[in-house]
Design a protein around this motif. Sequence first.
Motif, mmCIF file in Angstrom:
data_model
loop_
_atom_site.group_PDB
_atom_site.id
_atom_site.type_symbol
_atom_site.label_atom_id
_atom_site.label_comp_id
_atom_site.label_asym_id
_atom_site.label_seq_id
_atom_site.Cartn_x
_atom_site.Cartn_y
_atom_site.Cartn_z
ATOM 1 N N ASN A 1 0.793 -1.237 0.000
ATOM 2 C CA ASN A 1 0.000 0.000 0.000
ATOM 3 C C ASN A 1 0.823 1.285 0.000
ATOM 4 N N TYR B 1 -5.531 5.578 5.617
ATOM 5 C CA TYR B 1 -5.986 5.627 4.215
ATOM 6 C C TYR B 1 -7.075 6.666 3.975
ATOM 7 N N LYS C 1 1.381 6.610 2.986
ATOM 8 C CA LYS C 1 0.525 6.232 1.852
ATOM 9 C C LYS C 1 0.215 7.462 0.990
ATOM 10 N N ALA D 1 -9.890 3.218 -0.172
ATOM 11 C CA ALA D 1 -8.471 3.324 0.164
ATOM 12 C C ALA D 1 -7.617 3.232 -1.109
#
Length: 349
Positions: A28, A180, A206, A288
């Motif tokens: 991710n 996220y 992220k 996400a």
Amino acid sequence: MSQRFQSLEAYVPGEQPADMEYIKLNTNEAPYPPSPGVIAAINESEIRKLFLYPNPDGTRLINKLAEFYHVGADNVIIGNGSDELLAFAFLAFCDGGRGVCFPDITYGFYPVYAELYDVPYEQIPLMDDLSINLSDYCGVNKNIIIANPNAPTGIALPLGDIEAIIKSNPEFVVLVDEAYVDFGAESAIPLTRKYDNLLVMHTYSKARSMAGARLAYAIGPEPLIGDLRKMKYSFNPYNVNRLTQIAGEVALQENEYYVKMREKIVKTRESTVSRLSEMGFLMTHSCANFIFAKLPGVSGYELYSALKARGILVRHFSKPRIADYVRITIGTDEQMDRLCNEIALIRTR
Ligand code: PMP
């Protein structure tokens, strides 16, 4: 090893095999580099200052974060990734008498910390569609950790539900892990001004392209942040290094770059979702930078292995309820084209 940790099951990070070059869709990370100013700021003159310790309070970065989120500097703490801030929260707020609960399917580090710090914990089953049942978290009389959006499902709770959970557990800390959130959910940060039991955690790993720099922050009422600070100063006062603090400041100044990047990732997510559903995949509704997908008739492990053999890494979890699924990080459009093409070949094998 000490007796008490002999049976501890450590967290297993996403693999980073070195036998060949893979398309990495398993942890991710963002598929794009940090903004130009961040790259320019980590320059020779800053590197030359590495003989000095960083500012232990992270004052400049904290002031910038406070300004960015319209809170006071006493409402912010920075950490070496959210994993570290989570550890501080377990230490500060949980003990034998004050346990913690979280969903049975969520970020795998929560139970590891509960075991490490010997905190009683309850794993509350998600519903059959892998969503959170709000009433399970109302009046639980325990500390609560909710990843919103949840991982690995990507499903988000509306802010009203988060507020109901906070309100119904006034004597306990509700930690909302918003790793996220910028990819499609609503942040609970504004609620930190209203409730004294809410902590919200964000990461630069992220949505700000800095997983390698290790930077995260928590926002909350001053007493809770003070407690986390006490843990930090009892564990590792210089927890965020000099270069990372600078990168973190500049990334905030260049917010527009990251907004555009996230828009691009969300667009890529939506087109990937369409293509995979045309191929027969079933997916949760992800808010996400990853999707959680299964292909009826093919096990999650088979799909993971076949993709790995073809140079694409995705994440598979062996937990029975989700063993049919793989979690696929959203990469660039080109990477997702490769993914879809390889999946088409696997399906027709
Ligand atoms: N929370 C969740 C829900 C995550 O998925 C992750 C990343 N694996 C983290 C926290 C940890 O992120 P960081 O890189 O900031 O330690």
